[in-house]
Write a protein that holds these residues in place. Structure first.
Motif, PDB file in Angstrom:
ATOM      1  N   ALA A 241      23.519  89.338  36.465  1.00 14.76           N
ATOM      2  CA  ALA A 241      22.395  88.428  36.278  1.00 14.76           C
ATOM      3  C   ALA A 241      21.514  88.380  37.524  1.00 14.76           C
ATOM      4  O   ALA A 241      20.282  88.276  37.430  1.00 14.76           O
ATOM      5  CB  ALA A 241      22.896  87.028  35.931  1.00 14.76           C
ATOM      6  N   VAL A 242      22.134  88.461  38.704  1.00 14.86           N
ATOM      7  CA  VAL A 242      21.367  88.491  39.946  1.00 14.86           C
ATOM      8  C   VAL A 242      20.463  89.720  39.973  1.00 14.86           C
ATOM      9  O   VAL A 242      19.281  89.646  40.337  1.00 14.86           O
ATOM     10  CB  VAL A 242      22.310  88.498  41.170  1.00 14.86           C
ATOM     11  CG1 VAL A 242      21.529  88.702  42.456  1.00 14.86           C
ATOM     12  CG2 VAL A 242      23.103  87.202  41.226  1.00 14.86           C
ATOM     13  N   VAL A 243      21.011  90.862  39.549  1.00 12.12           N
ATOM     14  CA  VAL A 243      20.230  92.100  39.538  1.00 12.12           C
ATOM     15  C   VAL A 243      19.128  92.023  38.486  1.00 12.12           C
ATOM     16  O   VAL A 243      18.004  92.495  38.715  1.00 12.12           O
ATOM     17  CB  VAL A 243      21.151  93.308  39.294  1.00 12.12           C
ATOM     18  CG1 VAL A 243      20.356  94.601  39.299  1.00 12.12           C
ATOM     19  CG2 VAL A 243      22.242  93.370  40.363  1.00 12.12           C
ATOM     20  N   VAL A 244      19.435  91.419  37.326  1.00 10.83           N
ATOM     21  CA  VAL A 244      18.400  91.217  36.312  1.00 10.83           C
ATOM     22  C   VAL A 244      17.238  90.429  36.903  1.00 10.83           C
ATOM     23  O   VAL A 244      16.058  90.742  36.663  1.00 10.83           O
ATOM     24  CB  VAL A 244      18.980  90.482  35.078  1.00 10.83           C
ATOM     25  CG1 VAL A 244      17.858  90.026  34.133  1.00 10.83           C
ATOM     26  CG2 VAL A 244      19.946  91.393  34.327  1.00 10.83           C
ATOM     27  N   GLY A 245      17.546  89.411  37.693  1.00 14.57           N
ATOM     28  CA  GLY A 245      16.507  88.623  38.336  1.00 14.57           C
ATOM     29  C   GLY A 245      15.661  89.452  39.282  1.00 14.57           C
ATOM     30  O   GLY A 245      14.444  89.267  39.372  1.00 14.57           O
ATOM     31  N   ASN A 246      16.284  90.389  39.989  1.00 15.17           N
ATOM     32  CA  ASN A 246      15.544  91.259  40.906  1.00 15.17           C
ATOM     33  C   ASN A 246      14.648  92.251  40.166  1.00 15.17           C
ATOM     34  O   ASN A 246      13.589  92.630  40.662  1.00 15.17           O
ATOM     35  CB  ASN A 246      16.514  92.031  41.812  1.00 15.17           C
ATOM     36  CG  ASN A 246      17.016  91.196  42.969  1.00 15.17           C
ATOM     37  OD1 ASN A 246      16.258  90.456  43.581  1.00 15.17           O
ATOM     38  ND2 ASN A 246      18.293  91.300  43.278  1.00 15.17           N
ATOM     39  N   VAL A 247      15.078  92.682  38.983  1.00 14.29           N
ATOM     40  CA  VAL A 247      14.320  93.685  38.223  1.00 14.29           C
ATOM     41  C   VAL A 247      13.256  93.041  37.348  1.00 14.29           C
ATOM     42  O   VAL A 247      12.089  93.472  37.325  1.00 14.29           O
ATOM     43  CB  VAL A 247      15.272  94.543  37.367  1.00 14.29           C
ATOM     44  CG1 VAL A 247      14.471  95.497  36.463  1.00 14.29           C
ATOM     45  CG2 VAL A 247      16.227  95.334  38.246  1.00 14.29           C
ATOM     46  N   HIS A 248      13.629  91.992  36.628  1.00 19.74           N
ATOM     47  CA  HIS A 248      12.749  91.423  35.606  1.00 19.74           C
ATOM     48  C   HIS A 248      12.223  90.032  35.945  1.00 19.74           C
ATOM     49  O   HIS A 248      11.497  89.443  35.137  1.00 19.74           O
ATOM     50  CB  HIS A 248      13.479  91.374  34.259  1.00 19.74           C
ATOM     51  CG  HIS A 248      13.888  92.729  33.750  1.00 19.74           C
ATOM     52  ND1 HIS A 248      12.975  93.708  33.427  1.00 19.74           N
ATOM     53  CD2 HIS A 248      15.124  93.253  33.522  1.00 19.74           C
ATOM     54  CE1 HIS A 248      13.627  94.794  33.014  1.00 19.74           C
ATOM     55  NE2 HIS A 248      14.928  94.547  33.057  1.00 19.74           N
ATOM     56  N   GLY A 249      12.604  89.484  37.077  1.00 16.78           N
ATOM     57  CA  GLY A 249      12.118  88.182  37.472  1.00 16.78           C
ATOM     58  C   GLY A 249      13.156  87.090  37.309  1.00 16.78           C
ATOM     59  O   GLY A 249      14.144  87.231  36.575  1.00 16.78           O
ATOM     60  N   ALA A 250      12.922  85.964  38.004  1.00 18.57           N
ATOM     61  CA  ALA A 250      13.898  84.875  38.053  1.00 18.57           C
ATOM     62  C   ALA A 250      14.177  84.288  36.680  1.00 18.57           C
ATOM     63  O   ALA A 250      15.317  83.919  36.366  1.00 18.57           O
ATOM     64  CB  ALA A 250      13.420  83.791  39.011  1.00 18.57           C
ATOM     65  N   ALA A 251      13.150  84.172  35.819  1.00 20.36           N
ATOM     66  CA  ALA A 251      13.368  83.602  34.488  1.00 20.36           C
ATOM     67  C   ALA A 251      14.334  84.453  33.685  1.00 20.36           C
ATOM     68  O   ALA A 251      15.221  83.924  32.988  1.00 20.36           O
ATOM     69  CB  ALA A 251      12.033  83.466  33.750  1.00 20.36           C
TER      70      ALA A 251
END
Length: 429
Positions: free
Chosen positions: A338-348
């Motif tokens: 989920a942290v990496v998802v935030g880095n790729v696609h944004g905090a939301a």
């Protein structure tokens, strides 16, 4: 004890215990350890007065042989072992004069001892302690400090493990067929857990216990060098350890504060370990099965390949995490993804990934869940929500370095609210 002598004792201790366990039998593992401990104790008494011998490894092996002969001459059970003690110790003493060589028999004995320590019938909480004691030469005091428990608790674990070895008559051998693969995987799992305990201690004052990590790397190297353990998954595990250990010098600042990846001075990362790690990662590609060690090592390689934080290939890391959660669908792995998802696609998107974690309730008392939520909410400008998450994370964190880091993040969020003239209840502690 000087570092060179300590390293020598660690190395020779494992060799000697393995040799003597082969001679005495695994049911007498405790006796083998006692002989080795007596030998090293004699060195500590003698060397300060007479100086370190020109060939200390040969001195230790000769003293161990004499001590072992004393034991077998007093005990009828071992009367037929005298010739074997002399032969094996002389072989090892001869090898000690050539530091780059080791008899195949000794290498086999050390692998056998690994397999004994990590046997599935030995409780998991005792396997790592037994490995540190027998293979690494750690004292009960050192092990208790490493796992932040009492010496009595460690002694009890070791006694229970040795008792299980005797009762189950665990043989000092390298199994064959499917049993071999299961046992080698058990060794890898124990070494992985051992490294993780050193890389990120579970409690206490110190975040990193490098000596534990270095011993895990040494044992994994032994496993990778032996024909039985020379498997792609072992190479991948060794790569993961080396690439992770390369970042040690930059993980904490001069005050012992935890530094995030974007705060670390990458010029302090150890180039030699990175090179070795990439070499073993390349060797791990020889098989047709991808293990979780391959994927974790690939993630570590992505970080070490980036010259700075902004150039990190987060999309490649996310692809590797997507594969990892299929192999290991644990909530902790999903949280890291989920942290990496935030880095790729944004905090939301990162918050949505956290909400979608299967069995998320298992993370309710996990401080990193709230640290991640606090970071993501902060990135979205929702500082009041971030403050609540950082407070909860701070309540749950046990390591002082982590508490200091979280306090800093909490103060930053609260300062933002105060500067924006937004009222939020202040903490009482």
């Amino acid at each position: 004890m000087p570092g060179v002598v300590e390293h020598l004792f660690r190395h020779e201790s494992g060799r000697m215990v393995a040799i003597l366990t082969r001679i005495f039998g695994s049911e007498h593992l405790g006796l083998a350890e006692d002989v080795v401990q007596d030998t090293l104790g004699r060195a500590l008494q003698t060397w300060p007065y007479h100086g370190i011998p020109e060939n200390p490894a040969a001195w230790i092996m000769r003293a161990a042989r004499n001590r072992a002969l004393d034991v077998i001459r007093r005990d009828r059970v071992f009367q037929d072992k005298e010739a074997e003690v002399i032969r094996r110790m002389e072989d090892s003493q001869s090898a000690a004069t050539r530091p780059d060589t080791e008899p195949t028999a000794v290498a086999d004995d050390r692998l056998r001892l690994m397999l004994v320590c990590c046997h599935p019938q030995i409780p998991e909480d005792a396997q790592a302690a037994l490995a540190l004691r027998t293979l690494c030469g750690f004292s009960v005091t050192e092990i208790s400090r490493a796992f932040l428990t009492s010496e009595a608790a460690v002694a009890k674990r070791l006694t229970r493990a040795r008792q299980k070895i005797r009762e189950a008559r665990i043989p000092f051998e390298i199994p064959e067929g499917e049993n071999l693969q299961d046992r080698v995987e058990g060794v890898r799992r124990t070494l992985y857990l051992l490294f993780n305990e050193g890389y990120k201690a579970s409690q206490g004052e110190r975040l990193v216990r490098e000596e534990i990590c270095h011993e895990a790397i040494r044992l994994t190297t032994l496993l990778a060098e032996h024909p039985v353990g020379r498997q792609p998954a072992t190479e991948a595990l060794l790569a993961l350890m080396l690439l992770s250990a390369a970042r040690f010098p930059a993980r904490l600042d001069a005050s012992g504060r935890l530094l995030r990846l974007n705060e670390q001075d990458r010029s302090r990362w150890e180039a030699a370990k990175i090179s070795q790690g990439l070499f073993h990662l390349m060797r791990s590609a020889s098989g047709n099965v991808i293990s979780e060690y391959h994927l974790q090592a690939g993630i570590a390689a992505c970080h070490t390949a980036a010259p700075n934080y902004d150039s990190t290939d987060w999309r490649q890391i996310l692809s590797l995490y997507d594969q990892l959660v299929r192999l290991d669908p644990s909530p902790v792995v999903a949280l890291n993804r989920a942290v990496v998802v935030g880095n790729v696609h944004g905090a939301a998107a990162g918050l949505a990934a956290v909400e979608a974690i299967p069995q998320r309730r298992k993370l309710d008392d996990y401080y990193l869940l709230y640290a991640v939520l606090g970071e993501l909410e902060s990135q979205l400008g929702r500082h009041e929500v971030a403050v609540r998450h950082f407070r909860r994370s701070l309540q749950l964190a046990e390591l002082r370095s982590e508490q200091t880091f979280l306090q800093r993040r909490l103060d930053d969020s609260e300062s933002y609210l105060e500067s924006a003239d937004l009222m939020v209840p202040r903490r009482t502690s």
